[in-house]
Write an enzyme that holds these catalytic residues in place. Structure first.
Site, short mmCIF file in Angstrom:
data_model
loop_
_atom_site.label_atom_id
_atom_site.label_comp_id
_atom_site.label_asym_id
_atom_site.label_seq_id
_atom_site.Cartn_x
_atom_site.Cartn_y
_atom_site.Cartn_z
N LYS A 14 0.83 -1.21 0.00
CA LYS A 14 0.00 0.00 0.00
C LYS A 14 0.87 1.26 0.00
O LYS A 14 0.65 2.19 -0.78
CB LYS A 14 -0.95 0.02 1.22
CG LYS A 14 -1.88 -1.19 1.29
CD LYS A 14 -2.86 -1.09 2.46
CE LYS A 14 -2.22 -1.11 3.84
NZ LYS A 14 -1.55 -2.39 4.17
N ARG A 89 -10.28 0.36 8.27
CA ARG A 89 -9.82 -0.97 8.66
C ARG A 89 -10.87 -1.76 9.43
O ARG A 89 -10.61 -2.89 9.82
CB ARG A 89 -8.60 -0.81 9.55
CG ARG A 89 -7.30 -1.17 8.88
CD ARG A 89 -6.20 -0.82 9.85
NE ARG A 89 -5.04 -1.61 9.69
CZ ARG A 89 -3.93 -1.19 9.09
NH1 ARG A 89 -3.88 -0.01 8.53
NH2 ARG A 89 -2.87 -1.97 9.06
N ARG A 128 11.97 -6.62 5.77
CA ARG A 128 12.05 -5.20 6.12
C ARG A 128 12.44 -5.04 7.60
O ARG A 128 13.16 -4.12 7.96
CB ARG A 128 10.71 -4.50 5.85
CG ARG A 128 10.81 -3.00 6.03
CD ARG A 128 9.53 -2.27 5.68
NE ARG A 128 8.44 -2.64 6.57
CZ ARG A 128 7.19 -2.25 6.40
NH1 ARG A 128 6.85 -1.51 5.38
NH2 ARG A 128 6.26 -2.62 7.25
N ARG A 134 10.51 0.15 12.27
CA ARG A 134 9.10 -0.05 12.65
C ARG A 134 8.97 -1.06 13.78
O ARG A 134 9.41 -2.18 13.67
CB ARG A 134 8.29 -0.48 11.43
CG ARG A 134 7.88 0.78 10.66
CD ARG A 134 6.93 0.55 9.58
NE ARG A 134 5.75 -0.23 9.92
CZ ARG A 134 4.67 -0.26 9.15
NH1 ARG A 134 4.62 0.47 8.07
NH2 ARG A 134 3.64 -1.01 9.47
N ARG A 146 -0.43 -9.08 13.20
CA ARG A 146 -1.00 -8.06 12.29
C ARG A 146 -1.87 -8.73 11.23
O ARG A 146 -2.95 -8.24 10.90
CB ARG A 146 0.11 -7.24 11.63
CG ARG A 146 0.76 -6.26 12.60
CD ARG A 146 2.12 -5.82 12.13
NE ARG A 146 2.11 -5.10 10.88
CZ ARG A 146 3.21 -4.88 10.13
NH1 ARG A 146 4.38 -5.35 10.53
NH2 ARG A 146 3.13 -4.19 9.01
P1 AP5 Z 1 4.66 -1.51 1.96
O1 AP5 Z 1 4.55 -0.71 0.73
O2 AP5 Z 1 5.16 -0.88 3.19
O3 AP5 Z 1 3.28 -2.27 2.27
P2 AP5 Z 1 2.08 -1.81 3.18
O4 AP5 Z 1 0.88 -2.52 2.66
O5 AP5 Z 1 2.05 -0.33 3.26
O6 AP5 Z 1 2.54 -2.48 4.54
P3 AP5 Z 1 2.55 -1.89 6.02
O7 AP5 Z 1 3.62 -2.64 6.73
O8 AP5 Z 1 2.63 -0.43 6.05
O9 AP5 Z 1 1.13 -2.41 6.44
P4 AP5 Z 1 0.21 -2.17 7.63
O10 AP5 Z 1 -1.12 -2.16 7.01
O11 AP5 Z 1 0.46 -3.20 8.69
O12 AP5 Z 1 0.71 -0.80 8.26
P5 AP5 Z 1 0.00 0.54 8.68
O13 AP5 Z 1 1.06 1.54 8.77
O14 AP5 Z 1 -1.17 0.82 7.86
O15 AP5 Z 1 5.56 -2.78 1.58
C1 AP5 Z 1 5.97 -3.70 2.56
C2 AP5 Z 1 7.38 -4.21 2.21
O16 AP5 Z 1 7.31 -4.94 1.00
C3 AP5 Z 1 8.39 -3.07 1.98
O17 AP5 Z 1 9.63 -3.47 2.46
C4 AP5 Z 1 8.39 -2.92 0.46
O18 AP5 Z 1 9.60 -2.43 -0.02
C5 AP5 Z 1 8.14 -4.35 0.00
N1 AP5 Z 1 7.40 -4.46 -1.27
C6 AP5 Z 1 6.40 -3.65 -1.71
N2 AP5 Z 1 5.95 -4.08 -2.91
C7 AP5 Z 1 6.70 -5.18 -3.24
C8 AP5 Z 1 6.71 -6.06 -4.35
N3 AP5 Z 1 5.87 -5.91 -5.38
N4 AP5 Z 1 7.60 -7.09 -4.34
C9 AP5 Z 1 8.45 -7.26 -3.29
N5 AP5 Z 1 8.49 -6.44 -2.21
C10 AP5 Z 1 7.62 -5.41 -2.19
O19 AP5 Z 1 -0.53 0.20 10.17
C11 AP5 Z 1 0.35 -0.04 11.22
C12 AP5 Z 1 -0.42 -0.12 12.53
O20 AP5 Z 1 -1.02 1.15 12.81
C13 AP5 Z 1 -1.58 -1.11 12.59
O21 AP5 Z 1 -1.14 -2.42 12.93
C14 AP5 Z 1 -2.43 -0.50 13.70
O22 AP5 Z 1 -1.88 -0.75 14.97
C15 AP5 Z 1 -2.29 0.99 13.42
N6 AP5 Z 1 -3.31 1.49 12.48
C16 AP5 Z 1 -3.07 2.08 11.27
N7 AP5 Z 1 -4.21 2.42 10.67
C17 AP5 Z 1 -5.21 2.03 11.50
C18 AP5 Z 1 -6.62 2.08 11.42
N8 AP5 Z 1 -7.25 2.60 10.33
N9 AP5 Z 1 -7.35 1.59 12.45
C19 AP5 Z 1 -6.74 1.06 13.54
N10 AP5 Z 1 -5.41 0.97 13.68
C20 AP5 Z 1 -4.64 1.45 12.66
MG MG Z 2 2.05 1.08 4.83
#
Ligand code: AP5
Ligand code: MG
Length: 196
Positions: A14, A89, A128, A134, A146
């Site tokens: 994402k 979410r 990562r 993180r 997660r």
């Molecule tokens: P990346 O692009 O970072 O993927 P992502 O989907 O953004 O993954 P996140 O780790 O950010 O997901 P998340 O949903 O857990 O985190 P969030 O910050 O939203 O890519 C991941 C890795 O893969 C990178 O190393 C990248 O380089 C690699 N990659 C990308 N594309 C690739 C490809 N095609 N091939 C190979 N490698 C690739 O949430 C974090 C926390 O915040 C949650 O757990 C929760 O506690 C809280 N939170 C956030 N939003 C909410 C909400 N709305 N409600 C409640 N809690 C929330």
């Molecule tokens: Mg992300």
């Protein structure tokens, strides 16, 4: 306005794809994960309140993220559209978002849902975790927590938008440029539908 939800499990790409999409389509990127991490880094009261939940890989309370998104929308009155990343979410968040947007006379235009196998998700996040700061990438148990949280509370959000026929599934594995092209194609089709 063109408002897009980039949907998908942790590690589905994402954040990676959002960076490209916002620059191509001139959208404002709203990532609740990034907003929460910024609160934690600045050691604000909100940051301190959510740090432990995030460190365990659990979702933070709906009220907190809904209020953050509400302020972010209000703070960007000139935006051409928003790209929501990591939000909504839960079904409660989806309903709150629909309401916030309808108050601004707009709505979600499309939900692009990245599909990646669990094995690939875990492998990306473990990798990562070897270099990132993180707190939720620290070990495989947190990464699995997660994913479990996603399956339990978030996956159903796609069903909410399916009711309105807004969801497009995109293969999220393979080359990053190819995934970007698949996402862009769906956006272009939605923005300029061709009638045959
Ligand atoms: P990346 O692009 O970072 O993927 P992502 O989907 O953004 O993954 P996140 O780790 O950010 O997901 P998340 O949903 O857990 O985190 P969030 O910050 O939203 O890519 C991941 C890795 O893969 C990178 O190393 C990248 O380089 C690699 N990659 C990308 N594309 C690739 C490809 N095609 N091939 C190979 N490698 C690739 O949430 C974090 C926390 O915040 C949650 O757990 C929760 O506690 C809280 N939170 C956030 N939003 C909410 C909400 N709305 N409600 C409640 N809690 C929330
Ligand atoms: Mg992300």
């Amino acid at each position: 306005m063109f408002n897009l939800i980039l949907f998908g499990p942790p590690g589905s790409g994402k954040g990676t794809q959002s960076e490209r999409l916002i620059s191509k389509y001139g959208l404002k990127h709203l990532s609740t994960g990034d907003l929460l991490r910024s609160e934690i880094a600045r050691e604000t009261p909100l940051g301190l309140a959510v740090k432990n939940l995030m460190a365990k890989g659990e979702l933070v309370p709906d009220e907190i993220v809904i209020e953050m998104i509400n302020s972010a929308i209000d703070n960007n009155p000139a935006a051409n559209g928003f790209l929501f990343d990591g939000f909504p979410r839960t079904n409660a968040q989806a309903e709150a978002l629909d309401k916030l947007l309808s108050q601004k006379n707009t709505e979600i235009s499309i939900v692009l849902a990245l599909q990646v196998s669990d094995k690939e998700l875990v492998s990306r996040l473990v990798k990562r975790g070897q270099t990132s700061e993180r707190i939720d990438d620290r070990n495989e148990d947190i990464i699995l927590a997660r994913l479990a949280e996603y399956n339990k509370k978030t996956a159903a959000v796609a069903d909410h938008y399916k009711k309105y026929d807004k969801v497009k599934y995109i293969k999220g594995e393979g080359n990053i440029d190819d995934i970007f092209e698949r996402l862009s194609d769906e956006i272009d089709k939605k923005k300029e539908p061709r009638f045959t």
